[in-house]
Design a protein around this motif. Structure first.
Motif, PDB file in Angstrom:
ATOM      1  N   ILE A   1       8.375  -3.500  -5.528  1.00  0.00           N
ATOM      2  CA  ILE A   1       8.207  -2.842  -4.234  1.00  0.00           C
ATOM      3  C   ILE A   1       8.657  -1.395  -4.387  1.00  0.00           C
ATOM      4  CG2 ILE A   1       8.910  -2.796  -1.821  1.00  0.00           C
ATOM      5  CD1 ILE A   1       9.443  -5.823  -2.087  1.00  0.00           C
ATOM      6  N   ILE A   2       7.737  -0.469  -4.091  1.00  0.00           N
ATOM      7  CA  ILE A   2       8.053   0.956  -4.111  1.00  0.00           C
ATOM      8  C   ILE A   2       8.339   1.383  -2.682  1.00  0.00           C
ATOM      9  CG2 ILE A   2       7.206   3.270  -4.631  1.00  0.00           C
ATOM     10  CD1 ILE A   2       5.563   2.017  -6.880  1.00  0.00           C
ATOM     11  N   ASN A   3       9.523   1.914  -2.457  1.00  0.00           N
ATOM     12  CA  ASN A   3       9.959   2.315  -1.122  1.00  0.00           C
ATOM     13  C   ASN A   3       9.808   3.821  -0.969  1.00  0.00           C
ATOM     14  OD1 ASN A   3      10.970  -0.371  -0.521  1.00  0.00           O
ATOM     15  ND2 ASN A   3      12.574   0.121  -1.985  1.00  0.00           N
TER      16      ASN A   3
ATOM     17  N   GLY B   1      -2.241   9.052  -2.239  1.00  0.00           N
ATOM     18  CA  GLY B   1      -2.000   9.293  -3.668  1.00  0.00           C
ATOM     19  C   GLY B   1      -2.284   8.073  -4.502  1.00  0.00           C
ATOM     20  N   THR B   2      -1.701   8.045  -5.702  1.00  0.00           N
ATOM     21  CA  THR B   2      -1.919   6.946  -6.637  1.00  0.00           C
ATOM     22  C   THR B   2      -0.619   6.567  -7.322  1.00  0.00           C
ATOM     23  OG1 THR B   2      -2.475   8.457  -8.435  1.00  0.00           O
ATOM     24  CG2 THR B   2      -4.315   7.592  -7.156  1.00  0.00           C
TER      25      THR B   2
ATOM     26  N   GLU C   1      -4.062   1.643 -12.437  1.00  0.00           N
ATOM     27  CA  GLU C   1      -3.769   2.607 -11.387  1.00  0.00           C
ATOM     28  C   GLU C   1      -4.100   1.972 -10.043  1.00  0.00           C
ATOM     29  OE1 GLU C   1      -4.303   7.211 -11.602  1.00  0.00           O
ATOM     30  OE2 GLU C   1      -6.199   6.318 -10.976  1.00  0.00           O
ATOM     31  N   ILE C   2      -3.237   2.206  -9.061  1.00  0.00           N
ATOM     32  CA  ILE C   2      -3.413   1.644  -7.719  1.00  0.00           C
ATOM     33  C   ILE C   2      -3.408   2.798  -6.723  1.00  0.00           C
ATOM     34  CG2 ILE C   2      -2.372   0.187  -5.943  1.00  0.00           C
ATOM     35  CD1 ILE C   2      -1.027  -1.400  -8.132  1.00  0.00           C
ATOM     36  N   PRO C   3      -4.397   2.846  -5.827  1.00  0.00           N
ATOM     37  CA  PRO C   3      -4.337   3.861  -4.771  1.00  0.00           C
ATOM     38  C   PRO C   3      -3.269   3.479  -3.741  1.00  0.00           C
ATOM     39  CG  PRO C   3      -6.279   2.498  -4.488  1.00  0.00           C
ATOM     40  CD  PRO C   3      -5.629   2.068  -5.768  1.00  0.00           C
ATOM     41  N   ILE C   4      -2.637   4.480  -3.160  1.00  0.00           N
ATOM     42  CA  ILE C   4      -1.593   4.229  -2.162  1.00  0.00           C
ATOM     43  C   ILE C   4      -2.244   4.058  -0.799  1.00  0.00           C
ATOM     44  CG2 ILE C   4       0.412   5.201  -0.981  1.00  0.00           C
ATOM     45  CD1 ILE C   4       1.054   6.700  -3.568  1.00  0.00           C
ATOM     46  N   SER C   5      -2.044   2.880  -0.223  1.00  0.00           N
ATOM     47  CA  SER C   5      -2.453   2.634   1.163  1.00  0.00           C
ATOM     48  C   SER C   5      -1.332   1.815   1.791  1.00  0.00           C
ATOM     49  CB  SER C   5      -3.785   1.892   1.222  1.00  0.00           C
ATOM     50  OG  SER C   5      -3.688   0.648   0.594  1.00  0.00           O
ATOM     51  N   LEU C   6      -0.661   2.418   2.762  1.00  0.00           N
ATOM     52  CA  LEU C   6       0.553   1.830   3.313  1.00  0.00           C
ATOM     53  C   LEU C   6       0.341   1.329   4.739  1.00  0.00           C
ATOM     54  CD1 LEU C   6       3.083   4.577   2.175  1.00  0.00           C
ATOM     55  CD2 LEU C   6       2.589   2.433   1.041  1.00  0.00           C
TER      56      LEU C   6
ATOM     57  N   LEU D   1       5.253  -0.195  -0.717  1.00  0.00           N
ATOM     58  CA  LEU D   1       4.021  -0.527  -1.435  1.00  0.00           C
ATOM     59  C   LEU D   1       4.364  -1.614  -2.446  1.00  0.00           C
ATOM     60  CD1 LEU D   1       1.021   0.129  -2.178  1.00  0.00           C
ATOM     61  CD2 LEU D   1       1.941   1.645  -3.914  1.00  0.00           C
ATOM     62  N   LEU D   2       3.630  -2.729  -2.404  1.00  0.00           N
ATOM     63  CA  LEU D   2       3.870  -3.850  -3.311  1.00  0.00           C
ATOM     64  C   LEU D   2       2.880  -3.797  -4.464  1.00  0.00           C
ATOM     65  CD1 LEU D   2       5.236  -6.589  -3.976  1.00  0.00           C
ATOM     66  CD2 LEU D   2       3.415  -7.653  -2.647  1.00  0.00           C
ATOM     67  N   ILE D   3       3.414  -3.846  -5.681  1.00  0.00           N
ATOM     68  CA  ILE D   3       2.592  -3.996  -6.882  1.00  0.00           C
ATOM     69  C   ILE D   3       2.709  -5.463  -7.274  1.00  0.00           C
ATOM     70  CG2 ILE D   3       2.239  -3.292  -9.259  1.00  0.00           C
ATOM     71  CD1 ILE D   3       3.618  -0.635  -8.457  1.00  0.00           C
TER      72      ILE D   3
END
Length: 148
Positions: free
Chosen positions: A76-78, A90-91, A105-110, A115-117
């Motif tokens: 989890i990216i906070n 972003g990405t 690579e994952i696009p950022i959509s919050l 953001l959960l990987i």
């Protein structure tokens, strides 16, 4: 049969050339010794290096920077709470140093500040994470190494 010094020199040259040829053939055929550049577009990324340094300096102006935590679902990216998550784009690039086949690579959509990987995309071991993100007109970058 007696071997004179001229014959000994020729035998030594033949042995040396044979060793070098064996070494060259082994290194070029065996996949174990197959190494590539870090990225495909290495020189193109080198030109963008100053832009990344500027983003990194700009990231230092944040009151709280990005952070990450490991959970059962994945990583989890906070993102900072004081920035509106609806404006963040972003990405996220995950780089596996041991095998480029697993890079993604994952696009950022919050929908929240997280953001959960997913765990299914990650293997145990070392990962380099690069989050290149933008909020309003400000660009930021976050880099870290993790052991998953």
């Amino acid at each position: 049969m007696k071997i004179n010094w001229g014959t000994g020199v020729v035998i030594a040259f033949i042995c040396f050339i044979s060793f070098i040829m064996y070494f060259i053939i082994t290194m070029s055929v065996n996949d174990k010794y197959d190494y590539d550049l870090v990225t495909e577009d290495y020189y193109g990324q080198e030109l963008e290096f100053q832009e990344d340094l500027n983003k990194e300096e700009h990231s230092k102006t944040l009151t709280t920077n990005l952070s990450w935590t490991k959970s059962n679902e994945g990583i989890i990216i906070n993102f900072p709470e004081d920035i509106d998550y609806k404006n963040i784009t972003g990405t996220v690039f995950l780089y596996r140093p041991s095998n480029k086949q697993f890079d993604f690579e994952i696009p950022i959509s919050l929908s929240k500040h997280n953001l959960l990987i997913p765990d299914k995309r990650l293997l145990d071991g070392r990962w380099n994470i690069k989050v290149d993100w933008k909020s309003s007109d400000n660009s930021y970058i976050y880099r870290t190494e993790i052991i998953y």
